[in-house]
Design an enzyme around this catalytic site. Structure first.
Site, PDB file in Angstrom:
ATOM      1  N   ARG A   1      37.552  55.175  44.830  1.00  0.00           N
ATOM      2  CA  ARG A   1      36.215  55.330  44.261  1.00  0.00           C
ATOM      3  C   ARG A   1      35.139  54.713  45.143  1.00  0.00           C
ATOM      4  O   ARG A   1      35.375  53.718  45.830  1.00  0.00           O
ATOM      5  CB  ARG A   1      36.137  54.794  42.842  1.00  0.00           C
ATOM      6  CG  ARG A   1      36.472  53.347  42.606  1.00  0.00           C
ATOM      7  CD  ARG A   1      37.931  52.995  42.339  1.00  0.00           C
ATOM      8  NE  ARG A   1      38.714  53.855  41.485  1.00  0.00           N
ATOM      9  CZ  ARG A   1      38.713  53.808  40.173  1.00  0.00           C
ATOM     10  NH1 ARG A   1      37.942  52.978  39.528  1.00  0.00           N
ATOM     11  NH2 ARG A   1      39.498  54.600  39.487  1.00  0.00           N
TER      12      ARG A   1
ATOM     13  N   ASP B   1      32.993  47.182  36.366  1.00  0.00           N
ATOM     14  CA  ASP B   1      33.703  46.980  35.100  1.00  0.00           C
ATOM     15  C   ASP B   1      33.170  45.737  34.406  1.00  0.00           C
ATOM     16  O   ASP B   1      33.139  44.656  35.009  1.00  0.00           O
ATOM     17  CB  ASP B   1      35.207  46.768  35.353  1.00  0.00           C
ATOM     18  CG  ASP B   1      35.921  48.052  35.729  1.00  0.00           C
ATOM     19  OD1 ASP B   1      35.473  49.128  35.300  1.00  0.00           O
ATOM     20  OD2 ASP B   1      36.919  47.972  36.461  1.00  0.00           O
TER      21      ASP B   1
ATOM     22  N   ASP C   1      32.926  51.023  41.543  1.00  0.00           N
ATOM     23  CA  ASP C   1      33.494  50.781  40.227  1.00  0.00           C
ATOM     24  C   ASP C   1      32.872  49.490  39.696  1.00  0.00           C
ATOM     25  O   ASP C   1      32.979  48.449  40.341  1.00  0.00           O
ATOM     26  CB  ASP C   1      35.010  50.607  40.395  1.00  0.00           C
ATOM     27  CG  ASP C   1      35.775  50.733  39.094  1.00  0.00           C
ATOM     28  OD1 ASP C   1      35.189  51.202  38.103  1.00  0.00           O
ATOM     29  OD2 ASP C   1      36.955  50.375  39.086  1.00  0.00           O
TER      30      ASP C   1
ATOM     31  N   ARG D   1      29.130  58.129  42.379  1.00  0.00           N
ATOM     32  CA  ARG D   1      30.496  58.102  41.863  1.00  0.00           C
ATOM     33  C   ARG D   1      30.828  59.427  41.194  1.00  0.00           C
ATOM     34  O   ARG D   1      30.076  59.932  40.379  1.00  0.00           O
ATOM     35  CB  ARG D   1      30.634  56.979  40.834  1.00  0.00           C
ATOM     36  CG  ARG D   1      31.860  57.122  39.976  1.00  0.00           C
ATOM     37  CD  ARG D   1      32.738  55.935  40.038  1.00  0.00           C
ATOM     38  NE  ARG D   1      33.924  56.114  39.236  1.00  0.00           N
ATOM     39  CZ  ARG D   1      34.552  55.122  38.640  1.00  0.00           C
ATOM     40  NH1 ARG D   1      34.080  53.901  38.746  1.00  0.00           N
ATOM     41  NH2 ARG D   1      35.633  55.330  37.960  1.00  0.00           N
TER      42      ARG D   1
HETATM   43  N1  ROI Z   1      42.874  47.982  43.593  1.00  0.00           N
HETATM   44  C1  ROI Z   1      42.125  47.030  44.159  1.00  0.00           C
HETATM   45  N2  ROI Z   1      42.668  46.252  45.096  1.00  0.00           N
HETATM   46  N3  ROI Z   1      40.826  46.820  43.808  1.00  0.00           N
HETATM   47  C2  ROI Z   1      40.231  47.580  42.862  1.00  0.00           C
HETATM   48  O1  ROI Z   1      39.034  47.375  42.556  1.00  0.00           O
HETATM   49  C3  ROI Z   1      40.978  48.584  42.224  1.00  0.00           C
HETATM   50  N4  ROI Z   1      40.438  49.365  41.254  1.00  0.00           N
HETATM   51  C4  ROI Z   1      41.136  50.274  40.631  1.00  0.00           C
HETATM   52  C5  ROI Z   1      42.586  50.533  40.942  1.00  0.00           C
HETATM   53  C6  ROI Z   1      42.737  51.996  41.331  1.00  0.00           C
HETATM   54  C7  ROI Z   1      43.406  50.201  39.712  1.00  0.00           C
HETATM   55  N5  ROI Z   1      43.074  49.729  42.029  1.00  0.00           N
HETATM   56  C8  ROI Z   1      42.321  48.765  42.622  1.00  0.00           C
HETATM   57  O2  ROI Z   1      40.557  50.976  39.662  1.00  0.00           O
END
Ligand code: ROI
Length: 168
Positions: free
Chosen positions: A93, A98, A96, A83
């Site tokens: 990305r 979270d 991710d 990343r």
């Molecule tokens: N949109 C979707 N569909 N899934 C994500 O995990 C995701 N993650 C993000 C942003 C760019 C807000 N949009 C996303 O960080």
């Protein structure tokens, strides 16, 4: 042990494989027990639309790590999987991770906001979380099913045969 839920997202490279590798890494976390990964979903990007669709899911762990130790571990996994943090807000990305929920705790400091600030409105988080824990109630007292009923899930597509790992 505290129950923790981690959102998984990727939209560059081979997103499904990256999520699979992230789940494999989460299974190896110290002082933790991996409970399950949700089914994975294809989802339309939230934010700038000139980026590929995402693959999203949620992992469920039980852990003796503190929330910040868990954050350190998820950031390490993101970096180990290539990343690169870009200046662009809400850009694409490779991976991710979270931290959505850490038991019933509410945490707000310069590194971490738990429950995750966007989780109550994002179908790509709520639906896989609901798959794992349909009876979950958030620390604020709101039932997860209430949030799921209120959100628009039309931009999510279940990926068939998509369990990143078999549930134990
Ligand atoms: N949109 C979707 N569909 N899934 C994500 O995990 C995701 N993650 C993000 C942003 C760019 C807000 N949009 C996303 O960080």
């Amino acid at each position: 042990m505290i129950s923790a839920f981690v959102a998984l997202g990727a939209n560059l490279g081979d997103p499904k494989a990256q999520i699979g590798r992230a789940v494999a890494a989460l299974r190896q976390l110290p002082n933790s027990r991996f409970i399950a990964c949700s089914p994975l979903y294809g989802s339309i990007p939230m934010g700038p639309s000139d980026q590929p669709d995402y693959v999203n899911g949620v992992a469920w762990l039980e852990t003796d790590l503190t929330a910040h130790e868990l954050l350190d571990e998820t950031q390490r996994i993101e970096l180990e999987q290539g990343r690169v943090r870009k200046a662009e807000r809400w850009g694409p990305r490779t991976l991710d991770l979270d931290l959505l929920l850490y038991g019933d705790e509410c945490i707000h400091d310069e590194r971490l906001t738990v429950p995750h600030y966007g989780m109550k409105t994002r179908a790509f988080v709520l639906l896989p979380l609901f798959d794992l824990a349909p009876h979950l109630v958030l620390p604020c007292g709101t039932a997860l099913h209430t949030l799921v009923s209120a959100c628009d899930c039309s931009e999510l597509e279940p990926l068939t045969g998509s369990f990143a790992t078999p549930t134990p």
